[in-house]
Design a protein around this motif. Structure first.
Motif, PDB file in Angstrom:
ATOM      1  N   ARG A 222      -5.592  25.851  36.599  1.00 46.66           N
ATOM      2  CA  ARG A 222      -4.339  25.912  35.851  1.00 46.66           C
ATOM      3  C   ARG A 222      -3.172  25.988  36.825  1.00 46.66           C
ATOM      4  O   ARG A 222      -3.333  26.461  37.955  1.00 46.66           O
ATOM      5  CB  ARG A 222      -4.278  27.193  34.997  1.00 46.66           C
ATOM      6  N   VAL A 223      -2.003  25.582  36.335  1.00 50.89           N
ATOM      7  CA  VAL A 223      -0.750  25.776  37.071  1.00 50.89           C
ATOM      8  C   VAL A 223       0.224  26.399  36.072  1.00 50.89           C
ATOM      9  O   VAL A 223       0.415  25.850  34.986  1.00 50.89           O
ATOM     10  CB  VAL A 223      -0.182  24.414  37.558  1.00 50.89           C
TER      11      VAL A 223
ATOM     12  N   LYS B  17       7.996  22.789  32.134  1.00 47.81           N
ATOM     13  CA  LYS B  17       7.025  21.988  31.371  1.00 47.81           C
ATOM     14  C   LYS B  17       7.766  20.968  30.516  1.00 47.81           C
ATOM     15  O   LYS B  17       7.357  19.813  30.402  1.00 47.81           O
ATOM     16  CB  LYS B  17       6.171  22.913  30.501  1.00 47.81           C
TER      17      LYS B  17
ATOM     18  N   TRP C 168      -3.326  15.055  33.323  1.00 48.70           N
ATOM     19  CA  TRP C 168      -3.093  16.129  34.306  1.00 48.70           C
ATOM     20  C   TRP C 168      -2.208  17.230  33.736  1.00 48.70           C
ATOM     21  O   TRP C 168      -2.268  18.374  34.174  1.00 48.70           O
ATOM     22  CB  TRP C 168      -2.469  15.574  35.593  1.00 48.70           C
TER      23      TRP C 168
ATOM     24  N   GLU D 286       2.756  17.491  39.783  1.00 50.49           N
ATOM     25  CA  GLU D 286       1.732  16.522  39.370  1.00 50.49           C
ATOM     26  C   GLU D 286       0.623  16.453  40.420  1.00 50.49           C
ATOM     27  O   GLU D 286      -0.566  16.465  40.085  1.00 50.49           O
ATOM     28  CB  GLU D 286       2.357  15.140  39.160  1.00 50.49           C
TER      29      GLU D 286
ATOM     30  N   ALA E  43      -1.540  19.547  40.066  1.00 49.54           N
ATOM     31  CA  ALA E  43      -2.352  19.556  38.843  1.00 49.54           C
ATOM     32  C   ALA E  43      -3.490  18.535  38.911  1.00 49.54           C
ATOM     33  O   ALA E  43      -4.529  18.714  38.277  1.00 49.54           O
ATOM     34  CB  ALA E  43      -1.474  19.288  37.629  1.00 49.54           C
TER      35      ALA E  43
ATOM     36  N   LYS F 204      -3.262  20.917  32.443  1.00 50.78           N
ATOM     37  CA  LYS F 204      -3.410  22.091  33.323  1.00 50.78           C
ATOM     38  C   LYS F 204      -2.084  22.828  33.535  1.00 50.78           C
ATOM     39  O   LYS F 204      -2.081  23.949  34.027  1.00 50.78           O
ATOM     40  CB  LYS F 204      -3.904  21.647  34.699  1.00 50.78           C
ATOM     41  N   ILE F 205      -0.967  22.187  33.232  1.00 51.54           N
ATOM     42  CA  ILE F 205       0.339  22.822  33.478  1.00 51.54           C
ATOM     43  C   ILE F 205       0.678  23.681  32.272  1.00 51.54           C
ATOM     44  O   ILE F 205       0.958  23.162  31.185  1.00 51.54           O
ATOM     45  CB  ILE F 205       1.445  21.762  33.697  1.00 51.54           C
TER      46      ILE F 205
END
Ligand SMILES: [Zn+2]
Length: 316
Positions: free
Chosen positions: A204-205, A212, A225, A194, A197, A228-229
């Motif tokens: 991106r992550v 996820k 947030w 977190e 991100a 982006k994961i």
């Protein structure tokens, strides 16, 4: 709609590379794999040309091209040791990055103990001294803006070079791939991801879909947030940080933003289908030649170390 999504996934697959498992290879395994790859490639394969560079090209820092098709000038190396980080697999010589990424990692490492209760970073592959495609692993990591971070918390001692080249990271995903392994997954893993991100420089992550899934379950109410994961194959021993193109890198080609929303619904469910868990093997891709990269990369791979590189600006 679904075929559109799948098409996007397949394009991404071609770009990022499904198999990052070699991120875990020890130094000996890595050397064997490199020799095998070299024997199978044409001599002008970009992997060979960039893979043999041991020094950066001097000049202004420039991320050139896209994450999966480009190169890097003016790279600097993340020192092997810092107050809150240790570079792993040092024999690979892949701790080079755009100065914006190196500065970001140093600051992140410093902030994480307070922000996430994460003691420090074990840093995996970043990029080669001049970026470009690598002989082993990674479709991306070519322009010095991608970094792999182990999902193992940094121990409270300095690892020896032999340990850094030999020990394995922690696999946080359960054997069947459907969820994280509760015996190794901790709340600090979630806080770490977190915190990363939420960083404005992070584009991106990439994590395993099971990670996820765990974030979707425990991520709290404010979850912008999480967009982006992004789930991806592998990424069960490490996660992958990707930064936006830095200002000043005019030849850097970014990516379209991930769709808004937490990405926890249907999009995530697909990753747990048979099709995604056990994908059919895809035919080998043609190796990238130097001519497939932006023209500035040919100049960069030929430039002697320490010589200022004149990059032509792209046509107006
Ligand atoms: Zn990576």
């Amino acid at each position: 709609m679904r075929s559109l999504y799948l098409c996007g996934v397949l394009t991404l697959l071609a770009c990022l590379g499904r198999r990052e498992a070699s991120a875990q290879d020890t130094a000996a395994e890595e050397a064997r794999r490199r020799a095998m790859v070299i024997a199978q490639l044409p001599p002008d394969a970009a992997k060979i040309l960039f893979g043999r560079e041991s020094t950066p090209a001097a000049g202004p820092p420039q991320a050139i091209g896209s994450y999966e098709r480009g190169c890097l000038s003016g790279a600097i190396a993340l020192p092997a040791d810092g107050p809150n980080w240790q570079v792993m697999r040092p024999s690979r010589n892949r701790a080079w990055g755009h100065p914006a990424l190196i500065a970001f990692l140093e600051r992140l490492a410093q902030d994480l103990p307070g922000e996430a209760g994460w003691p420090g970073l074990l840093v995996g592959d970043i990029a080669q001294p001049r970026g470009g495609p690598m002989l082993t692993g990674h479709g991306s990591h070519q322009i010095g803006l991608d970094a792999d971070i182990w999902l193992t918390p940094m121990p409270n001692r300095r690892l020896s070079p032999a340990e850094r080249d030999g020990i394995s990271a922690t696999d946080v995903v359960a054997r069947n791939g459907m969820d994280v392994d509760p015996t190794v997954w901790t709340p600090q893993h979630r806080l770490l991801l977190e915190a990363v991100a939420r960083e404005p420089l992070v584009e991106r992550v990439f994590v395993n879909a099971a990670i996820k899934r765990a974030l979707c379950r425990d991520g709290g109410l404010e979850r912008a947030w999480m967009a982006k994961i992004r789930p991806w194959w592998g990424h069960n021993y490490h996660f992958h940080i990707r930064l936006f193109c830095p200002s000043g890198s005019r030849q850097c080609r970014g990516q379209t933003r991930p769709p808004p929303g937490d990405g926890c619904g249907k999009e995530l469910d697909w990753w747990f289908t048979e099709e995604a868990l056990h994908p059919r093997p895809s035919p080998p891709r043609k190796p990238l030649r130097l001519g497939n990269l932006p023209p500035a990369c040919a100049a960069l791979v030929a430039a002697p170390a320490g010589q200022a590189l004149q990059l032509r600006s792209p046509s107006q």
